[in-house]
Every structure is written in structure tokens, then in C-alpha cells.
Design a protein around this motif. Structure first.
Motif, PDB file in Angstrom:
ATOM      1  N   ALA A 108       1.546  -9.862   8.251  1.00 50.59           N
ATOM      2  CA  ALA A 108       1.577 -10.762   7.418  1.00 50.59           C
ATOM      3  C   ALA A 108       3.079 -10.343   6.323  1.00 50.59           C
ATOM      4  CB  ALA A 108       0.412 -10.982   6.561  1.00 50.59           C
ATOM      5  N   ALA A 109       3.026  -9.687   6.051  1.00 52.48           N
ATOM      6  CA  ALA A 109       4.188  -9.223   4.880  1.00 52.48           C
ATOM      7  C   ALA A 109       5.670  -9.532   5.457  1.00 52.48           C
ATOM      8  CB  ALA A 109       3.997  -7.624   4.286  1.00 52.48           C
TER       9      ALA A 109
ATOM     10  N   GLN B 211       2.185   4.927   3.932  1.00 55.33           N
ATOM     11  CA  GLN B 211       0.947   4.339   3.805  1.00 55.33           C
ATOM     12  C   GLN B 211      -0.298   4.896   4.973  1.00 55.33           C
ATOM     13  OE1 GLN B 211       1.017   0.830   2.323  1.00 55.33           O
ATOM     14  NE2 GLN B 211       3.757   0.501   1.761  1.00 55.33           N
TER      15      GLN B 211
ATOM     16  N   ASN C 256      -3.408   3.645   5.235  1.00 55.69           N
ATOM     17  CA  ASN C 256      -4.449   2.267   5.477  1.00 55.69           C
ATOM     18  C   ASN C 256      -4.246   1.225   5.834  1.00 55.69           C
ATOM     19  OD1 ASN C 256      -6.408   4.019   4.936  1.00 55.69           O
ATOM     20  ND2 ASN C 256      -6.131   3.325   2.699  1.00 55.69           N
ATOM     21  N   THR C 257      -2.355   0.772   6.239  1.00 54.35           N
ATOM     22  CA  THR C 257      -1.781  -0.235   6.852  1.00 54.35           C
ATOM     23  C   THR C 257      -2.075  -0.563   8.479  1.00 54.35           C
ATOM     24  OG1 THR C 257       0.476  -1.088   6.453  1.00 54.35           O
ATOM     25  CG2 THR C 257       0.137   0.318   7.543  1.00 54.35           C
ATOM     26  N   THR C 258      -2.417  -1.669   8.698  1.00 58.28           N
ATOM     27  CA  THR C 258      -2.256  -2.418  10.557  1.00 58.28           C
ATOM     28  C   THR C 258      -1.757  -3.512  10.458  1.00 58.28           C
ATOM     29  OG1 THR C 258      -3.568  -4.290   9.105  1.00 58.28           O
ATOM     30  CG2 THR C 258      -4.579  -2.300   9.180  1.00 58.28           C
TER      31      THR C 258
ATOM     32  N   CYS D 113       1.929   1.862  10.102  1.00 59.98           N
ATOM     33  CA  CYS D 113       0.830   1.644  10.696  1.00 59.98           C
ATOM     34  C   CYS D 113       0.284   2.509  12.841  1.00 59.98           C
ATOM     35  CB  CYS D 113      -0.121   0.499  11.630  1.00 59.98           C
ATOM     36  SG  CYS D 113       1.657  -0.729  11.714  1.00 59.98           S
TER      37      CYS D 113
ATOM     38  N   ALA E 168      -1.719  -5.983  11.449  1.00 57.98           N
ATOM     39  CA  ALA E 168      -2.065  -7.265  10.984  1.00 57.98           C
ATOM     40  C   ALA E 168      -1.663  -7.727   9.351  1.00 57.98           C
ATOM     41  CB  ALA E 168      -3.250  -7.273  11.111  1.00 57.98           C
ATOM     42  N   THR E 169      -1.745  -6.326   8.419  1.00 55.30           N
ATOM     43  CA  THR E 169      -0.920  -6.262   7.264  1.00 55.30           C
ATOM     44  C   THR E 169       0.319  -6.655   7.093  1.00 55.30           C
ATOM     45  OG1 THR E 169      -1.477  -3.873   6.841  1.00 55.30           O
ATOM     46  CG2 THR E 169      -3.291  -5.807   5.695  1.00 55.30           C
ATOM     47  N   GLN E 170       1.147  -5.571   8.096  1.00 60.41           N
ATOM     48  CA  GLN E 170       2.277  -5.366   8.256  1.00 60.41           C
ATOM     49  C   GLN E 170       3.332  -6.801   9.070  1.00 60.41           C
ATOM     50  OE1 GLN E 170       2.095  -3.140   6.256  1.00 60.41           O
ATOM     51  NE2 GLN E 170       4.517  -2.077   7.151  1.00 60.41           N
TER      52      GLN E 170
END
Length: 122
Positions: free
Chosen positions: A74-75, A64, A66-68, A39, A70-72
């Protein structure tokens, strides 16, 4: 009580990947490698467009677009449970830290440690 995920923050060239390799060997730890890198360099949260060379390298990599942050995050928060391991660890480069994307409240959900190396060796 579930242990909070651990993030190791380190500058580039500080032997942090060697440290990470030691952690990878522990059977109870789910390990992530520089989850914020994609990101930071390629996602919609990046500070500047990637260089042409980086775009070419991206096409051949597993990075990737499109990863942000926030998504990282959460992961990382779900990494231990998803892998059936009680602990989660992520090695991150300190250059990936962006206060506007990694807010104080979100960061409180992690334990943080820092790898510091003598500047002349970095």
C-alpha cells in the motif's frame, strides 16, 4: 493516467543499490529502498524468528517490527502521490519475494524489472 509503480527485483550483491542511487537523483521519482525487507526479516509475515544478532541490531536501527507485505505494498502504491512526484520506484531483493504474501492480483498493479548479473561477480 498515472504510471504504475516500478519494482526492480535483484539478487543480493548485484550492484542494485548503485542502480538505485542513480534513480534517486531523478527529481520526478519517489524511491523506496527494500520496502519488503522489514516484513521479511522482522514483521509478522516472516518465515522464521530473527536471529539474536538481528534482534540486537533491530533495536539500534530504523527497521519496523510490525510492517506486513500488505502495508508495504500500500505504501509503494501511494509513494508517488504522497511525495508529489509522478513516478515511484522500489529496489527489492529477490529473496524478499513470497508468493503467498505478494499475490498475482496485487503484483499486477506494478511494473516489474529485473537486474541480472553474472553469477561469478555476485
Amino acid at each position: 493516467m498515472e504510471a504504475p509503480p516500478i519494482i526492480l527485483w535483484a539478487p543480493p550483491r548485484s550492484c542494485s543499490t548503485a542502480f538505485e542511487r542513480a534513480i534517486v537523483e531523478h527529481p520526478q521519482v519517489a524511491v523506496s529502498h527494500e520496502a519488503f525487507g522489514d516484513c521479511f526479516y522482522f514483521g509478522p509475515d516472516r518465515k522464521q524468528p530473527p536471529l539474536a544478532e538481528a534482534e540486537a541490531a533491530l533495536e539500534k536501527s530504523q527497521c519496523q517490527r510490525n510492517t506486513t507485505y500488505a502495508t508495504q505494498m500500500a505504501a509503494l502504491l501511494g509513494a508517488a502521490g504522497e511525495n508529489g512526484k509522478p513516478f515511484s520506484f522500489s529496489k527489492e531483493l529477490s529473496t524478499y519475494y513470497q508468493p503467498s504474501k505478494l499475490g498475482r492480483e496485487a503484483m499486477r498493479r506494478f511494473r516489474h524489472c529485473f537486474l541480472i548479473r553474472s553469477p561469478e561477480k555476485v
